[in-house]
Design an enzyme around this catalytic site. Structure first.
Site, mmCIF file in Angstrom:
data_model
loop_
_atom_site.group_PDB
_atom_site.id
_atom_site.type_symbol
_atom_site.label_atom_id
_atom_site.label_comp_id
_atom_site.label_asym_id
_atom_site.label_seq_id
_atom_site.Cartn_x
_atom_site.Cartn_y
_atom_site.Cartn_z
ATOM 1 N N TYR A 188 33.222 72.131 84.130
ATOM 2 C CA TYR A 188 33.981 73.160 84.859
ATOM 3 C C TYR A 188 33.017 74.148 85.523
ATOM 4 C CZ TYR A 188 36.384 77.555 85.656
ATOM 5 O OH TYR A 188 36.839 78.727 86.238
ATOM 6 N N TYR B 109 48.269 81.762 87.547
ATOM 7 C CA TYR B 109 48.147 83.085 86.914
ATOM 8 C C TYR B 109 47.550 84.146 87.864
ATOM 9 C CZ TYR B 109 46.085 86.325 83.379
ATOM 10 O OH TYR B 109 45.696 87.404 82.645
ATOM 11 N N SER C 221 33.325 82.062 88.961
ATOM 12 C CA SER C 221 33.422 82.440 87.554
ATOM 13 C C SER C 221 32.061 82.863 87.031
ATOM 14 C CB SER C 221 33.931 81.210 86.801
ATOM 15 O OG SER C 221 33.551 81.252 85.468
ATOM 16 N N LYS D 168 32.031 75.183 89.639
ATOM 17 C CA LYS D 168 31.967 76.516 90.268
ATOM 18 C C LYS D 168 30.593 76.719 90.909
ATOM 19 C CE LYS D 168 36.134 77.843 89.457
ATOM 20 N NZ LYS D 168 37.087 77.808 90.592
HETATM 21 N N1 LIG Z 1 41.790 82.462 84.303
HETATM 22 C C1 LIG Z 1 40.482 82.538 84.061
HETATM 23 O O1 LIG Z 1 40.078 82.796 82.937
HETATM 24 C C2 LIG Z 1 39.488 82.302 85.175
HETATM 25 C C3 LIG Z 1 38.165 82.772 85.032
HETATM 26 C C4 LIG Z 1 37.253 82.565 86.046
HETATM 27 C C5 LIG Z 1 37.649 81.878 87.196
HETATM 28 N N2 LIG Z 1 38.923 81.422 87.301
HETATM 29 C C6 LIG Z 1 39.304 80.681 88.503
HETATM 30 O O2 LIG Z 1 40.376 81.345 89.147
HETATM 31 C C7 LIG Z 1 41.215 80.410 89.800
HETATM 32 C C8 LIG Z 1 42.644 80.644 89.381
HETATM 33 O O3 LIG Z 1 42.735 80.532 87.966
HETATM 34 P P1 LIG Z 1 44.100 80.757 87.188
HETATM 35 O O4 LIG Z 1 43.752 81.355 85.886
HETATM 36 O O5 LIG Z 1 45.093 81.420 88.057
HETATM 37 O O6 LIG Z 1 44.500 79.243 86.939
HETATM 38 P P2 LIG Z 1 45.947 78.554 86.960
HETATM 39 O O7 LIG Z 1 45.795 77.210 86.352
HETATM 40 O O8 LIG Z 1 46.980 79.472 86.401
HETATM 41 O O9 LIG Z 1 46.226 78.419 88.530
HETATM 42 C C9 LIG Z 1 45.580 77.455 89.318
HETATM 43 C C10 LIG Z 1 46.647 76.819 90.196
HETATM 44 O O10 LIG Z 1 46.029 75.851 91.056
HETATM 45 C C11 LIG Z 1 46.892 74.734 91.160
HETATM 46 N N3 LIG Z 1 46.065 73.570 91.537
HETATM 47 C C12 LIG Z 1 45.040 73.029 90.849
HETATM 48 N N4 LIG Z 1 44.523 71.990 91.529
HETATM 49 C C13 LIG Z 1 45.238 71.877 92.684
HETATM 50 C C14 LIG Z 1 45.185 71.005 93.807
HETATM 51 N N5 LIG Z 1 44.305 69.993 93.879
HETATM 52 N N6 LIG Z 1 46.063 71.202 94.821
HETATM 53 C C15 LIG Z 1 46.982 72.197 94.776
HETATM 54 N N7 LIG Z 1 47.085 73.045 93.738
HETATM 55 C C16 LIG Z 1 46.225 72.898 92.702
HETATM 56 C C17 LIG Z 1 47.534 74.610 89.788
HETATM 57 O O11 LIG Z 1 48.768 73.924 89.823
HETATM 58 C C18 LIG Z 1 47.706 76.066 89.377
HETATM 59 O O12 LIG Z 1 48.997 76.569 89.707
HETATM 60 C C19 LIG Z 1 40.663 79.032 89.450
HETATM 61 O O13 LIG Z 1 39.832 78.605 90.499
HETATM 62 C C20 LIG Z 1 39.853 79.297 88.202
HETATM 63 O O14 LIG Z 1 38.824 78.359 88.031
HETATM 64 C C21 LIG Z 1 39.856 81.631 86.329
#
Ligand SMILES: NC(=O)c1ccc[n+]([C@@H]2O[C@H](COP(=O)([O-])OP(=O)(O)OC[C@H]3O[C@@H](n4cnc5c(N)ncnc54)[C@H](O)[C@@H]3O)[C@@H](O)[C@H]2O)c1
Length: 342
Positions: free
Chosen positions: A150, A11, A125, A154
């Site tokens: 989770y 995302y 986060s 972080k």
């Molecule tokens: N969306 C939220 O609400 C939010 C809030 C705070 C922090 N974050 C952080 O932002 C980052 C991105 O979040 P997002 O919402 O885009 O999540 P998402 O799940 O849409 O994207 C994360 C991507 O990482 C890939 N992935 C996970 N583990 C992997 C690995 N070992 N090797 C290769 N690829 C891997 C997944 O396939 C996925 O496409 C994450 O680190 C998440 O913790 C997200």
């Protein structure tokens, strides 16, 4: 200038790739697709006219990760998004989260070190603050007790980067996102959870479109203005823009230390019930929801003081809660239309 984005099929990664390309960067992605498909890459191509290569590699595999870095030694920086992010899942399976989120980070850092990559941006986060009473939170607000495994990944990820930065030349920025929501205004990319979503906005849009029959609001007795949790909903394109600005800040050597931390939020706390109302207003759809018990792992209320990112990165969030809901709804409708036309 080429940037390696991990989690580029996800995302926030996908929206950031669009922003990087629009600002003249070349991008390669590494994503195992454990939580995504390559669908958003097609959307990126439609928006930018550029085809982004994704290496389908699990970053927990050092050998495969090393091979990607070896092939892309000319990158100016890494933006590390890849992680598992679902709070209830992490409560149910903590080892999955510790293994995936920490092993992948350590492997990325090993490669960053070996190939002398000068710049790193890390997705953290607001969950690192825990249940703090000091609102809005500033970057110096003490890290609180993690409310979920989770959140602990972080906290530990930040600590690993800080310790690494003390003894290595890499310049790092840690970005603490509040609640990223919404979708690209083109309607071509957005949040695409595999299976049942856990984040509020995709749950709202999937309920409104009928994929979820009835949604539950977790907690009605919190000490907040209407009893539901308070969050700081920040549009995903605002979050994406902050990454380009953070990288440029490092490339321009404007950082004051090897590792700097920035909050990325709007500064406004919105309750879950207020978010639902905003959605109902912009969509004209009455949501089918019930009030339920509190959910383990959720913090009660959190919103950001974002002055540091504004002042130092020159970043300004542009989009309010109603447009967040409008773009999220437009994305959900476009997904349905795509299914209907197939
Ligand atoms: N969306 C939220 O609400 C939010 C809030 C705070 C922090 N974050 C952080 O932002 C980052 C991105 O979040 P997002 O919402 O885009 O999540 P998402 O799940 O849409 O994207 C994360 C991507 O990482 C890939 N992935 C996970 N583990 C992997 C690995 N070992 N090797 C290769 N690829 C891997 C997944 O396939 C996925 O496409 C994450 O680190 C998440 O913790 C997200």
């Amino acid at each position: 200038m080429k940037v390696l984005v991990t989690g580029g099929c996800g995302y926030i990664g996908a929206h950031t790739i669009v922003d990087l390309i629009n600002n003249g960067f070349d991008v390669v992605s590494v994503d195992s697709n454990i939580r995504s498909t390559t669908q958003l890459l097609d959307g990126i191509e439609k928006i930018t006219g550029k085809k982004v290569r994704n290496y389908k590699v699990d970053l927990c595999n050092l050998e495969d990760t090393h091979a990607v870095f070896h092939e892309n030694r000319d990158i100016v920086g890494v933006i590390h998004f890849a992680a598992l992010k679902t709070v209830p899942e992490s409560v149910a399976d903590p080892l999955l989260y510790f293994h995936n989120n920490l092993t992948s980070l350590v492997n990325v850092l090993k490669c960053v070190k070996e190939f002398n990559i000068p710049n790193l941006v890390f997705s953290s986060s607001c969950s690192v603050y825990g249940n703090t009473k000091a609102l809005p939170v500033v970057e110096e607000t003490p890290i609180g007790e993690a409310q979920s495994p989770y959140a602990r990944t972080k906290q530990m990820g930040e600590q690993i980067i800080e310790d690494y930065s003390h003894v290595n030349d890499t310049q790092s920025i840690i970005l603490r996102y509040f609640n990223p929501v919404g979708a690209h205004p083109s309607g071509l990319i957005g949040e695409l959870p595999l299976g049942k979503p856990d984040n509020l906005v995709p749950v709202i849009t999937q309920t409104a479109i009928g994929k979820i029959p009835k949604m539950t609001v977790f907690g009605s007795d919190y000490d907040t203005r209407d009893g539901s949790c308070v969050r700081d909903y920040i549009h995903v394109t605002d979050i994406a823009a902050a990454h380009t600005k953070a990288l440029q800040y490092l490339l321009d050597h404007k950082n004051e230390s090897n590792c700097e931390i920035f909050n990325l939020g709007t500064g406004n706390g919105v309750t879950v019930l207020e978010a639902i109302l905003a959605f109902e207003k912009i969509s004209g759809v009455k949501l089918n929801y019930v009030m339920g018990p509190r959910r383990p792992g959720d913090v009660i209320a959190i919103y950001a003081n974002n002055s540091k990112a504004k002042e130092k990165l020159g970043w300004l969030p542009q989009i309010g809660i109603e447009d967040c809901m409008r773009t999220a709804w437009q994305w959900e409708v476009s997904l349905r239309n795509k299914v209907l036309s197939n």
